[in-house]
Design a protein around this motif. Structure first.
Motif, PDB file in Angstrom:
ATOM      1  N   ASP A  22      12.848 -14.425  -5.828  1.00 20.70           N
ATOM      2  CA  ASP A  22      12.506 -15.727  -5.268  1.00 20.70           C
ATOM      3  C   ASP A  22      11.677 -15.514  -4.003  1.00 20.70           C
ATOM      4  O   ASP A  22      11.874 -14.534  -3.270  1.00 20.70           O
ATOM      5  N   LYS A  23      10.773 -16.425  -3.734  1.00 17.54           N
ATOM      6  CA  LYS A  23       9.904 -16.306  -2.573  1.00 17.54           C
ATOM      7  C   LYS A  23      10.677 -16.276  -1.257  1.00 17.54           C
ATOM      8  O   LYS A  23      10.189 -15.716  -0.264  1.00 17.54           O
ATOM      9  N   SER A  24      11.875 -16.839  -1.246  1.00 17.68           N
ATOM     10  CA  SER A  24      12.680 -16.844  -0.020  1.00 17.68           C
ATOM     11  C   SER A  24      13.076 -15.441   0.418  1.00 17.68           C
ATOM     12  O   SER A  24      13.410 -15.221   1.586  1.00 17.68           O
ATOM     13  N   GLU A  25      13.025 -14.477  -0.496  1.00 17.96           N
ATOM     14  CA  GLU A  25      13.375 -13.092  -0.176  1.00 17.96           C
ATOM     15  C   GLU A  25      12.249 -12.355   0.536  1.00 17.96           C
ATOM     16  O   GLU A  25      12.438 -11.225   0.990  1.00 17.96           O
ATOM     17  N   TYR A  26      11.071 -12.991   0.639  1.00 16.43           N
ATOM     18  CA  TYR A  26       9.887 -12.278   1.134  1.00 16.43           C
ATOM     19  C   TYR A  26       9.305 -12.914   2.392  1.00 16.43           C
ATOM     20  O   TYR A  26       8.132 -12.719   2.696  1.00 16.43           O
TER      21      TYR A  26
ATOM     22  N   LEU B 242       9.829  -0.034  -0.531  1.00 16.99           N
ATOM     23  CA  LEU B 242       8.469   0.371  -0.162  1.00 16.99           C
ATOM     24  C   LEU B 242       7.630  -0.795   0.347  1.00 16.99           C
ATOM     25  O   LEU B 242       6.679  -0.600   1.121  1.00 16.99           O
ATOM     26  N   LEU B 243       7.948  -2.027  -0.089  1.00 17.28           N
ATOM     27  CA  LEU B 243       7.147  -3.177   0.330  1.00 17.28           C
ATOM     28  C   LEU B 243       7.229  -3.401   1.834  1.00 17.28           C
ATOM     29  O   LEU B 243       6.230  -3.763   2.472  1.00 17.28           O
TER      30      LEU B 243
ATOM     31  N   ILE C 140      -7.220 -11.720  -2.220  1.00 18.54           N
ATOM     32  CA  ILE C 140      -6.674 -10.422  -2.600  1.00 18.54           C
ATOM     33  C   ILE C 140      -5.331 -10.693  -3.262  1.00 18.54           C
ATOM     34  O   ILE C 140      -4.474 -11.375  -2.688  1.00 18.54           O
ATOM     35  N   LEU C 141      -5.121 -10.186  -4.468  1.00 22.99           N
ATOM     36  CA  LEU C 141      -3.861 -10.388  -5.179  1.00 22.99           C
ATOM     37  C   LEU C 141      -3.024  -9.121  -5.106  1.00 22.99           C
ATOM     38  O   LEU C 141      -3.545  -8.013  -5.275  1.00 22.99           O
ATOM     39  N   VAL C 142      -1.728  -9.289  -4.856  1.00 28.54           N
ATOM     40  CA  VAL C 142      -0.798  -8.160  -4.766  1.00 28.54           C
ATOM     41  C   VAL C 142       0.368  -8.445  -5.702  1.00 28.54           C
ATOM     42  O   VAL C 142       1.083  -9.447  -5.526  1.00 28.54           O
ATOM     43  N   GLY C 143       0.561  -7.589  -6.698  1.00 29.35           N
ATOM     44  CA  GLY C 143       1.644  -7.774  -7.662  1.00 29.35           C
ATOM     45  C   GLY C 143       2.595  -6.602  -7.652  1.00 29.35           C
ATOM     46  O   GLY C 143       2.178  -5.444  -7.707  1.00 29.35           O
ATOM     47  N   HIS C 144       3.893  -6.903  -7.582  1.00 24.40           N
ATOM     48  CA  HIS C 144       4.928  -5.877  -7.555  1.00 24.40           C
ATOM     49  C   HIS C 144       5.736  -5.925  -8.845  1.00 24.40           C
ATOM     50  O   HIS C 144       6.169  -7.002  -9.273  1.00 24.40           O
TER      51      HIS C 144
ATOM     52  N   TYR D  57       1.949  -1.943   4.280  1.00 23.18           N
ATOM     53  CA  TYR D  57       1.144  -2.905   5.028  1.00 23.18           C
ATOM     54  C   TYR D  57      -0.259  -2.356   5.276  1.00 23.18           C
ATOM     55  O   TYR D  57      -1.250  -3.093   5.196  1.00 23.18           O
ATOM     56  N   SER D  58      -0.346  -1.058   5.567  1.00 21.15           N
ATOM     57  CA  SER D  58      -1.648  -0.440   5.807  1.00 21.15           C
ATOM     58  C   SER D  58      -2.499  -0.427   4.545  1.00 21.15           C
ATOM     59  O   SER D  58      -3.723  -0.617   4.608  1.00 21.15           O
ATOM     60  N   ILE D  59      -1.861  -0.210   3.400  1.00 24.19           N
ATOM     61  CA  ILE D  59      -2.585  -0.252   2.123  1.00 24.19           C
ATOM     62  C   ILE D  59      -3.232  -1.610   1.924  1.00 24.19           C
ATOM     63  O   ILE D  59      -4.408  -1.728   1.564  1.00 24.19           O
ATOM     64  N   VAL D  60      -2.456  -2.669   2.175  1.00 26.84           N
ATOM     65  CA  VAL D  60      -2.980  -4.022   1.986  1.00 26.84           C
ATOM     66  C   VAL D  60      -4.078  -4.309   3.010  1.00 26.84           C
ATOM     67  O   VAL D  60      -5.120  -4.885   2.676  1.00 26.84           O
TER      68      VAL D  60
END
Length: 263
Positions: A47-51, A244-245, A114-118, A251-254
Motif C-alpha cells: 500500500d502507498k501508505s508504507e512508502y 534496499l529501497l 521517470i518510472l520506478v518499479g519494485h 536514492y543515488s541511483i534514482v
C-alpha cells in the motif's frame, strides 16, 4: 515539502495515488520532473501508505515530485475475495499514469517522467512500456516517460517458477493457472512503438533473498534483443528485497537517472 493525498484516478477504492513535491517549486518558473513509484507485494499486498518516508526522501534527494500509486490487488486466498487477475493491476497503473499526464494544474512537469518499479511493480511497468496487445499507452504518455528503473523485478515467470516452485500460489493468484507463462513474461516482449527513446536501468541487489540475479539477467537479455537503451546495476545496493529501497545507494541511483534523463 508538500503533498496531495488520496488523489483518485478511477472508481475503485484502491484507485488512488499520493503526490509529494518540493514546496519551493512555486518560487521557480520550471516545474520539477515527476518520479512515479509502483510498489511490489506479489500482486496481492502493499500500500502507498508504507512508502511515505521513501517518497519524502526521494523528493529531498532529487528535487523531483514523487507519486506513489495504489492499484487493485489479488486476494491471498480464493475464499478471501473474488479473483483478480492480470491485466487488471497493470490497467490500473496505466489509468493512473494517464491521469497524471492530464492534470494541467499539477505541481510537476508531466512531460518529464521517470518510472520506478519494485518487484511486481517492475513487471507492471514493463508490461506497458514494452510491446503488449493488452495495453494501449497514449502517444503523449510514451513521449513523456524518459527513463524506467526496474528493481528486484519478476520478468520471466516460467524461470521464476523453475527456481522458486513454491511461488506458484501467488502466480496463480495474479495470472490464474496456465500451462506456461510465456505470454506474461516481459523479458520476452519486443519494443513498444513510440517508446524507443526510453532509457532502462535494471537494478538487482546481491542481498535479495526473494528474487535472484537470473531474473535481472533475463530482462537484460530481453531488452538487448528489443534494441532498447539499457544498463544494469547489481553493485550499488546490497540489502534485502525490501530494505534496499530505503538506502542512500538506491536514492543515488534514482537521482542519477533523473539527472541523465533531464539532460
Amino acid at each position: 515539502m508538500a503533498n496531495i493525498r488520496e488523489l483518485p484516478y478511477g472508481d475503485h477504492p484502491l484507485n488512488k495515488l499520493d503526490l509529494y513535491y518540493p514546496e519551493d517549486h512555486v518560487a521557480t518558473i520550471a516545474k520539477p520532473p515527476l518520479i512515479v513509484f509502483v510498489h511490489g507485494g506479489a500482486w496481492r499486498s502493499g500500500d502507498k501508505s508504507e512508502y511515505v518516508s521513501f517518497a519524502e526522501d526521494l523528493v529531498n534527494k532529487t528535487g523531483a515530485a514523487v507519486a506513489i500509486v495504489n492499484y487493485r490487488i489479488s486476494p491471498r486466498k480464493p475464499e478471501d475475495a473474488p479473483a483478480l487477475h492480470h491485466p487488471a493491476h497493470t490497467q490500473d497503473l496505466l489509468d493512473a499514469l494517464h491521469k497524471l499526464l492530464e492534470e494541467e494544474e499539477m505541481t510537476f512537469d508531466s512531460t518529464r517522467m521517470i518510472l520506478v518499479g519494485h518487484s511486481c511493480g517492475a513487471h507492471m511497468i514493463a508490461s506497458i512500456f514494452l510491446q503488449s496487445s493488452l495495453f494501449n499507452p497514449s502517444t503523449e504518455l510514451l513521449s513523456s516517460v524518459k527513463g524506467v528503473i526496474v528493481t528486484e523485478g519478476i520478468y520471466d515467470v516460467d524461470l521464476l517458477l523453475r527456481t522458486n516452485p513454491d511461488y506458484i500460489s501467488f502466480i496463480h493468484g495474479a495470472f490464474g493457472p496456465a500451462t506456461n507463462y510465456e505470454h506474461v513474461s516481459v523479458s520476452r516482449f519486443g519494443a513498444q512503438v513510440g517508446g524507443e527513446h526510453i532509457h532502462w536501468l535494471i537494478v538487482q541487489s546481491a542481498g535479495d533473498e526473494l528474487i535472484s540475479q537470473d531474473q535481472a539477467d533475463a530482462m537484460w537479455e530481453g531488452l538487448r534483443r528489443a534494441e532498447q537503451d539499457v544498463e544494469m546495476d547489481n553493485t550499488s545496493v546490497t540489502e534485502n528485497h525490501f530494505e534496499l529501497l530505503w538506502t542512500q545507494g538506491f536514492y543515488s541511483i534514482v537521482d542519477k537517472m533523473v539527472s541523465k534523463c533531464m539532460e
